[in-house]
Motif scaffolding. Structure first.
Motif, mmCIF file in Angstrom:
data_model
loop_
_atom_site.group_PDB
_atom_site.id
_atom_site.type_symbol
_atom_site.label_atom_id
_atom_site.label_comp_id
_atom_site.label_asym_id
_atom_site.label_seq_id
_atom_site.Cartn_x
_atom_site.Cartn_y
_atom_site.Cartn_z
ATOM 1 N N THR A 41 1.007 -1.241 -0.033
ATOM 2 C CA THR A 41 0.080 0.014 -0.057
ATOM 3 C C THR A 41 0.883 1.310 -0.147
ATOM 4 O OG1 THR A 41 -0.279 0.336 2.264
ATOM 5 C CG2 THR A 41 -1.738 -1.212 1.225
ATOM 6 N N VAL A 42 0.268 2.436 -0.373
ATOM 7 C CA VAL A 42 0.803 3.884 -0.089
ATOM 8 C C VAL A 42 0.051 4.380 0.843
ATOM 9 C CG1 VAL A 42 1.080 5.864 -1.277
ATOM 10 C CG2 VAL A 42 1.245 4.037 -2.627
ATOM 11 N N VAL A 183 7.772 9.894 -11.397
ATOM 12 C CA VAL A 183 7.829 9.501 -9.973
ATOM 13 C C VAL A 183 6.348 8.836 -9.560
ATOM 14 C CG1 VAL A 183 8.221 10.134 -7.610
ATOM 15 C CG2 VAL A 183 9.749 11.281 -9.603
ATOM 16 N N LEU A 184 5.418 9.426 -9.850
ATOM 17 C CA LEU A 184 4.138 8.944 -9.434
ATOM 18 C C LEU A 184 3.974 7.616 -10.140
ATOM 19 C CD1 LEU A 184 1.883 12.104 -9.631
ATOM 20 C CD2 LEU A 184 3.574 11.322 -7.858
ATOM 21 N N ASP A 185 4.164 7.676 -11.390
ATOM 22 C CA ASP A 185 4.034 6.261 -11.916
ATOM 23 C C ASP A 185 4.932 5.230 -11.345
ATOM 24 O OD1 ASP A 185 2.229 7.309 -13.808
ATOM 25 O OD2 ASP A 185 3.468 7.688 -15.512
ATOM 26 N N VAL A 206 -1.255 14.553 -5.071
ATOM 27 C CA VAL A 206 -0.354 13.540 -5.115
ATOM 28 C C VAL A 206 -1.066 12.417 -3.955
ATOM 29 C CG1 VAL A 206 1.980 12.342 -4.763
ATOM 30 C CG2 VAL A 206 1.708 14.603 -5.959
ATOM 31 N N VAL A 207 -1.153 12.793 -2.938
ATOM 32 C CA VAL A 207 -1.716 11.935 -2.199
ATOM 33 C C VAL A 207 -3.000 11.299 -2.450
ATOM 34 C CG1 VAL A 207 -2.280 11.597 0.596
ATOM 35 C CG2 VAL A 207 -0.332 13.050 -0.064
ATOM 36 N N GLU A 208 -3.824 11.994 -2.798
ATOM 37 C CA GLU A 208 -5.281 11.910 -3.279
ATOM 38 C C GLU A 208 -5.276 10.963 -4.559
ATOM 39 O OE1 GLU A 208 -8.471 15.285 -2.482
ATOM 40 O OE2 GLU A 208 -6.618 16.014 -3.789
ATOM 41 N N GLU A 209 -4.211 11.015 -5.295
ATOM 42 C CA GLU A 209 -3.994 10.057 -6.271
ATOM 43 C C GLU A 209 -3.650 8.710 -6.088
ATOM 44 O OE1 GLU A 209 -1.464 9.452 -10.598
ATOM 45 O OE2 GLU A 209 -1.775 11.673 -9.608
ATOM 46 N N THR A 242 -12.853 17.879 0.062
ATOM 47 C CA THR A 242 -11.492 17.511 -0.578
ATOM 48 C C THR A 242 -10.455 17.477 0.620
ATOM 49 O OG1 THR A 242 -10.145 19.976 -0.735
ATOM 50 C CG2 THR A 242 -11.628 19.305 -2.519
ATOM 51 N N LEU A 243 -9.215 16.556 0.363
ATOM 52 C CA LEU A 243 -8.319 16.210 1.145
ATOM 53 C C LEU A 243 -7.664 17.693 1.802
ATOM 54 C CD1 LEU A 243 -6.997 13.918 2.566
ATOM 55 C CD2 LEU A 243 -5.414 13.848 0.869
ATOM 56 N N GLU A 244 -7.617 18.457 1.113
ATOM 57 C CA GLU A 244 -7.110 19.876 1.376
ATOM 58 C C GLU A 244 -8.123 20.403 2.632
ATOM 59 O OE1 GLU A 244 -5.599 24.207 0.076
ATOM 60 O OE2 GLU A 244 -6.835 22.967 -1.296
ATOM 61 N N ASP A 245 -9.388 20.195 2.353
ATOM 62 C CA ASP A 245 -10.384 20.752 3.715
ATOM 63 C C ASP A 245 -9.992 19.938 4.796
ATOM 64 O OD1 ASP A 245 -11.560 22.459 1.713
ATOM 65 O OD2 ASP A 245 -12.800 20.803 1.053
#
Length: 269
Positions: A41-42, A183-185, A206-209, A242-245
């Protein structure tokens, strides 16, 4: 008398921590952290500057000794560096590279430290250099590299021995959009192959993805944790989606508590 060592987890996870604590004199950087990260997992590790993220990662990689508590990598205690060395890869925000070496020399040096067979090491280095568009600069001194190029070398170095658990601190820092996408890939591919990624970044998309689970650290405490969709669902009633919220909400709430109680904060990235 020292406390007896805590028993290792009965069913080992990729990463596990119990009551992990680090104090620097009178300042507490991390307080009683309990953490479980499943294999393959990430784990997205978020927090503002000074939250204790880097201290946590250094404890989990055996680079900093905890004041209290224990942690394990795949069932092996982080206090036993020899037991976990081959299982982990670590990219700090400032990659540990030697300016006087070329990019290739740096990677070969690290490969030898990891006891990689020569031919296998060379093949892996060539593949990674091609993947990150560094083949043409591989024989240039690192002193002449940009920040992004140094970051790429640091990431390759962390992945070269194919560790089971990878700790990445701001892996896209200084990269152009194309390199950041690579990097994300790569992170997604690692988990597809069963590796585990502990990812610290300020870039919330990035975290959300990528993240399967997100934990938010604030002033040394893990203030919320869950899957990104679960955390954003909790915010829906408060008109945040959103994750920012989520991030802004939980850290703002903690600020209110801290100010009301006149608690001190700790400066640690």
């Amino acid at each position: 008398m020292m406390d007896a060592p805590r028993s290792p987890p009965e069913h080992p996870h990729a990463i596990e921590a119990r009551d992990l604590t680090k104090r620097f004199g009178d300042d507490t950087a991390v307080e009683g952290l309990d953490l479980t990260v499943e294999s393959g997992t990430v784990y997205g590790f978020l927090g503002p500057n000074g939250a204790g993220k880097t201290t946590t990662m250094r404890m989990l990689t055996s680079l900093t000794r905890p004041t209290d508590g224990e942690a394990w990598i795949e069932g092996n205690p982080v206090s036993d560096r020899d037991a976990i060395r081959s299982s982990i890869g670590y990219l700090p925000e400032e990659p540990p590279v030697f300016d006087e070496l070329t990019g290739r020399e740096q990677l070969e040096y690290f490969g030898r430290l990891r006891n990689l067979p020569r031919e296998e090491m060379t093949d892996r280095i060539d593949d990674w250099l091609d993947r990150f568009d560094l083949a043409g600069d591989a024989n240039k001194r690192i002193d002449d590299y940009s920040k992004g190029m140094r970051g790429k070398i640091g990431l390759i170095q962390a992945l070269l021995h194919r560790p089971d658990v990878v700790f990445l601190d701001e892996p896209t820092s200084g990269l152009d959009p194309r390199a950041a996408r690579t990097v994300l890939d790569v992170i997604a591919e690692l988990t597809e192959e069963g590796q585990t990624v502990f990812l610290s970044t300020h870039i919330l998309p990035v975290v959300e993805e990528l993240a399967d689970v997100v934990g938010v650290l604030y002033e040394g405490d893990l203030v919320t944790e869950g899957a990104p969709a679960e955390l954003t669902a909790r915010m829906a009633a408060e008109e945040g989606t959103t994750l920012e919220d989520v991030f802004l909400s939980v850290t703002a709430d903690r600020d209110d508590v801290r100010l009301a109680g006149d608690e001190s904060s700790v400066s640690d990235e």
